[in-house]
Design a protein around this motif. Structure first.
Motif, mmCIF file in Angstrom:
data_model
loop_
_atom_site.group_PDB
_atom_site.id
_atom_site.type_symbol
_atom_site.label_atom_id
_atom_site.label_comp_id
_atom_site.label_asym_id
_atom_site.label_seq_id
_atom_site.Cartn_x
_atom_site.Cartn_y
_atom_site.Cartn_z
ATOM 1 N N MET A 195 36.013 50.145 36.712
ATOM 2 C CA MET A 195 36.178 51.492 37.218
ATOM 3 C C MET A 195 37.303 52.188 36.451
ATOM 4 O O MET A 195 38.323 51.593 36.161
ATOM 5 C CB MET A 195 36.548 51.386 38.699
ATOM 6 C CG MET A 195 36.736 52.722 39.340
ATOM 7 S SD MET A 195 36.781 52.566 41.128
ATOM 8 C CE MET A 195 38.090 51.401 41.372
ATOM 9 N N ARG A 232 46.364 45.075 49.672
ATOM 10 C CA ARG A 232 45.521 44.073 48.996
ATOM 11 C C ARG A 232 45.976 43.958 47.547
ATOM 12 O O ARG A 232 46.019 44.953 46.818
ATOM 13 C CB ARG A 232 44.052 44.508 49.052
ATOM 14 C CG ARG A 232 43.082 43.447 48.584
ATOM 15 C CD ARG A 232 41.666 43.845 48.964
ATOM 16 N NE ARG A 232 41.263 45.081 48.320
ATOM 17 C CZ ARG A 232 40.583 45.136 47.170
ATOM 18 N NH1 ARG A 232 40.229 44.025 46.563
ATOM 19 N NH2 ARG A 232 40.250 46.286 46.645
ATOM 20 N N ASN A 238 33.688 42.754 37.938
ATOM 21 C CA ASN A 238 34.016 44.053 38.537
ATOM 22 C C ASN A 238 35.168 43.867 39.504
ATOM 23 O O ASN A 238 35.219 42.879 40.240
ATOM 24 C CB ASN A 238 32.817 44.602 39.336
ATOM 25 C CG ASN A 238 31.756 45.203 38.437
ATOM 26 O OD1 ASN A 238 30.588 44.888 38.573
ATOM 27 N ND2 ASN A 238 32.157 46.049 37.517
ATOM 28 N N GLY A 239 36.069 44.823 39.498
ATOM 29 C CA GLY A 239 37.186 44.776 40.444
ATOM 30 C C GLY A 239 38.230 43.730 40.111
ATOM 31 O O GLY A 239 39.080 43.395 40.945
ATOM 32 N N GLY A 296 40.688 43.982 38.196
ATOM 33 C CA GLY A 296 42.026 44.557 38.009
ATOM 34 C C GLY A 296 42.300 44.983 36.574
ATOM 35 O O GLY A 296 43.441 45.287 36.218
ATOM 36 N N LYS A 297 41.264 45.065 35.761
ATOM 37 C CA LYS A 297 41.449 45.401 34.342
ATOM 38 C C LYS A 297 41.970 46.835 34.184
ATOM 39 O O LYS A 297 42.951 47.080 33.490
ATOM 40 C CB LYS A 297 40.113 45.236 33.590
ATOM 41 C CG LYS A 297 39.488 43.859 33.755
ATOM 42 C CD LYS A 297 38.169 43.732 33.017
ATOM 43 C CE LYS A 297 37.055 44.621 33.534
ATOM 44 N NZ LYS A 297 36.576 44.272 34.900
ATOM 45 N N THR A 298 41.277 47.774 34.838
ATOM 46 C CA THR A 298 41.688 49.178 34.712
ATOM 47 C C THR A 298 43.072 49.391 35.324
ATOM 48 O O THR A 298 43.915 50.088 34.753
ATOM 49 C CB THR A 298 40.640 50.090 35.394
ATOM 50 O OG1 THR A 298 39.430 49.996 34.644
ATOM 51 C CG2 THR A 298 41.090 51.544 35.419
ATOM 52 N N THR A 299 43.313 48.772 36.452
ATOM 53 C CA THR A 299 44.638 48.909 37.077
ATOM 54 C C THR A 299 45.712 48.411 36.110
ATOM 55 O O THR A 299 46.773 49.022 35.971
ATOM 56 C CB THR A 299 44.682 48.113 38.400
ATOM 57 O OG1 THR A 299 43.655 48.605 39.262
ATOM 58 C CG2 THR A 299 46.024 48.258 39.093
ATOM 59 N N HIS A 326 32.873 45.795 29.592
ATOM 60 C CA HIS A 326 31.870 44.859 30.135
ATOM 61 C C HIS A 326 30.848 44.514 29.060
ATOM 62 O O HIS A 326 29.960 43.708 29.297
ATOM 63 C CB HIS A 326 31.142 45.495 31.322
ATOM 64 C CG HIS A 326 31.977 45.575 32.554
ATOM 65 N ND1 HIS A 326 32.368 44.456 33.251
ATOM 66 C CD2 HIS A 326 32.518 46.616 33.202
ATOM 67 C CE1 HIS A 326 33.101 44.813 34.289
ATOM 68 N NE2 HIS A 326 33.220 46.132 34.282
HETATM 69 N N1 LIG Z 1 43.393 53.940 43.913
HETATM 70 C C1 LIG Z 1 42.885 52.867 44.494
HETATM 71 N N2 LIG Z 1 42.974 52.687 45.815
HETATM 72 C C2 LIG Z 1 42.496 51.592 46.432
HETATM 73 N N3 LIG Z 1 41.891 50.582 45.784
HETATM 74 C C3 LIG Z 1 41.766 50.695 44.462
HETATM 75 C C4 LIG Z 1 42.256 51.826 43.738
HETATM 76 N N4 LIG Z 1 42.008 51.636 42.443
HETATM 77 C C5 LIG Z 1 41.381 50.441 42.341
HETATM 78 N N5 LIG Z 1 41.231 49.882 43.545
HETATM 79 C C6 LIG Z 1 40.638 48.577 43.812
HETATM 80 O O1 LIG Z 1 41.362 47.636 43.054
HETATM 81 C C7 LIG Z 1 40.486 46.630 42.554
HETATM 82 C C8 LIG Z 1 40.660 46.525 41.062
HETATM 83 O O2 LIG Z 1 40.124 47.702 40.488
HETATM 84 P P1 LIG Z 1 40.098 47.949 38.924
HETATM 85 O O3 LIG Z 1 39.437 49.266 38.710
HETATM 86 O O4 LIG Z 1 41.442 47.751 38.382
HETATM 87 O O5 LIG Z 1 39.181 46.755 38.443
HETATM 88 P P2 LIG Z 1 38.319 46.604 37.119
HETATM 89 O O6 LIG Z 1 38.478 45.210 36.693
HETATM 90 O O7 LIG Z 1 38.680 47.657 36.149
HETATM 91 O O8 LIG Z 1 36.871 46.857 37.695
HETATM 92 P P3 LIG Z 1 35.511 47.343 36.987
HETATM 93 O O9 LIG Z 1 35.160 46.320 35.997
HETATM 94 O O10 LIG Z 1 34.570 47.386 38.142
HETATM 95 O O11 LIG Z 1 35.780 48.689 36.380
HETATM 96 C C9 LIG Z 1 39.104 47.009 43.004
HETATM 97 O O12 LIG Z 1 38.765 46.246 44.137
HETATM 98 C C10 LIG Z 1 39.213 48.477 43.329
HETATM 99 O O13 LIG Z 1 38.318 48.835 44.346
#
Ligand SMILES: Nc1ncnc2c1ncn2[C@@H]1O[C@H](COP(=O)(O)OP(=O)(O)OP(=O)(O)O)[C@@H](O)[C@H]1O
Length: 338
Positions: A1, A42, A64-65, A67-70, A211
């Motif tokens: 995301m 969380r 998915n989820g 934490g990569k984007t975070t 991905h």
């Molecule tokens: N602003 C936010 N508020 C609440 N939860 C969030 C927020 N941003 C991300 N999350 C949650 O944090 C978790 C990690 O999200 P993140 O986007 O970092 O994962 P990701 O590895 O990039 O995922 P993807 O591959 O699906 O893009 C997910 O469960 C997401 O729903």
């Protein structure tokens, strides 16, 4: 995301530093120690360590989820970590955001621009004093004929390419690309790949969230596989494949070859773990070296080389699937200690 606006692009508000290629980068470009970030109690990035050296292309891959984007948002100062230490080009992305903004280019999947802003206007808006040749860059990414198009009139792939142009415009020292080629057609995808390879050749450090594992395999010197906010493993794509999906399968049909004699011969070849045969169809599972030995055996056996000879070699996707599968026993996502 992916979320957010292109906040880390150099919006042309401040002078751009000299060309990165002439700057001396000492030490790592990215150092992360013990990064923890939670949303609503969380934990989504859990005590993460990461190290990216100058000139590396490093991919963040995983579920998915995971934490990569975070993680990359924390690197860009778009999110404030709960704890841990982050240094990007030696700077703190939150406290020294202004200094870093000049040196980091980002392409975020869901970035937006005003609907009526034309392509050239967007480029002018973001260009710093030492920006690359705008026309050449637009041509390189197939946007030359769309110079006067408003943002709202661009297709998804064209928008994606425009964001990439904006990310590269000011010759950043670190480029962060999140879902780089999503929405691009195969030809555009290859063009973008070669642009990233060119960045590497010029010494730019690149972090890629993706991905698309063929993309990671083609571009990244190192990949970091994540799940539930933690690093499961990291290494070159080949190392991850060798560690987590080492086996190969050789298949062919050998008409009239039925019988246990052949099975026995194949079974004894170096690297072969298992031979199965159904009628004329033979399947041999084993280590990589088995490919060479089975090939040599086939040639020496005097049979014509089977026209349906096939070798299935696992790729990064197989390795990641195994890795994610093996890690299902990770403790559930942590809650923040109260
Ligand atoms: N602003 C936010 N508020 C609440 N939860 C969030 C927020 N941003 C991300 N999350 C949650 O944090 C978790 C990690 O999200 P993140 O986007 O970092 O994962 P990701 O590895 O990039 O995922 P993807 O591959 O699906 O893009 C997910 O469960 C997401 O729903």
């Amino acid at each position: 995301m992916c979320r957010g606006v292109p906040a880390t692009w150099n919006g042309g508000m401040q002078p751009t530093p000299m060309r990165h290629a002439t700057e001396h980068i000492s030490g790592p470009v990215v150092t992360v120690r013990g990064l923890t970030k939670s949303y609503g109690g969380r934990v989504v990035v859990d005590n993460l360590d990461l190290h990216v050296g100058a000139g590396e292309i490093v991919g963040l891959i995983g579920a998915n989820g995971a934490g990569k984007t975070t993680t990359v948002e924390c690197l860009q100062g778009l999110r404030t970590p709960d704890s841990g230490v982050i240094r990007v080009l030696g700077l703190d992305p939150v406290k020294q955001a202004d200094r870093l903004r000049l040196q980091v280019g980002s392409q975020l999947q869901s970035s937006g621009l005003p609907d009526r802003l034309r392509v050239t206007e967007a480029v002018d808006l973001f260009a710093g004093a030492h920006a690359q040749d705008r026309d050449r860059l637009l041509e390189q990414f197939g946007l030359g004929r769309l110079r006067r198009s408003p943002f709202a009139g661009l297709s998804g792939g064209e928008r994606q390419r425009l964001f990439l142009v904006l990310a590269l415009l000011n010759r950043p020292r670190l480029v962060i690309l999140d879902e780089l080629t999503q929405g691009l057609d195969p030809a555009a995808r290859r063009e973008v790949w070669s642009a990233v390879a060119q960045l590497r050749d010029e010494g730019t450090t690149v972090m890629l969230v993706t991905h698309e594992l063929d993309e990671a395999e083609a571009l990244c010197e190192r990949v970091v596989a994540m799940r539930q906010g933690r690093v499961l493993d990291q290494g070159t794509p080949a190392e991850l494949v060798a560690r987590h999906a080492p086996g190969v399968t050789v298949r062919f049909g050998l008409p009239g070859a039925g019988g246990s004699a052949i099975r026995g011969e194949l079974d004894r070849l170096p690297g072969v773990h298992r031979v199965s045969q159904e009628r004329d169809q033979v399947a041999i599972e084993g280590a990589r070296e088995a490919i060479a030995h089975v090939g040599a055996w086939l040639v020496a056996s005097g049979h014509p080389v089977p026209v349906d000879l096939r070798v299935d070699i696992p790729d990064l996707e197989s390795a990641l699937l195994t890795l994610l599968d093996q890690s299902t026993d990770l403790p559930e996502t942590r809650k923040v200690a109260s």
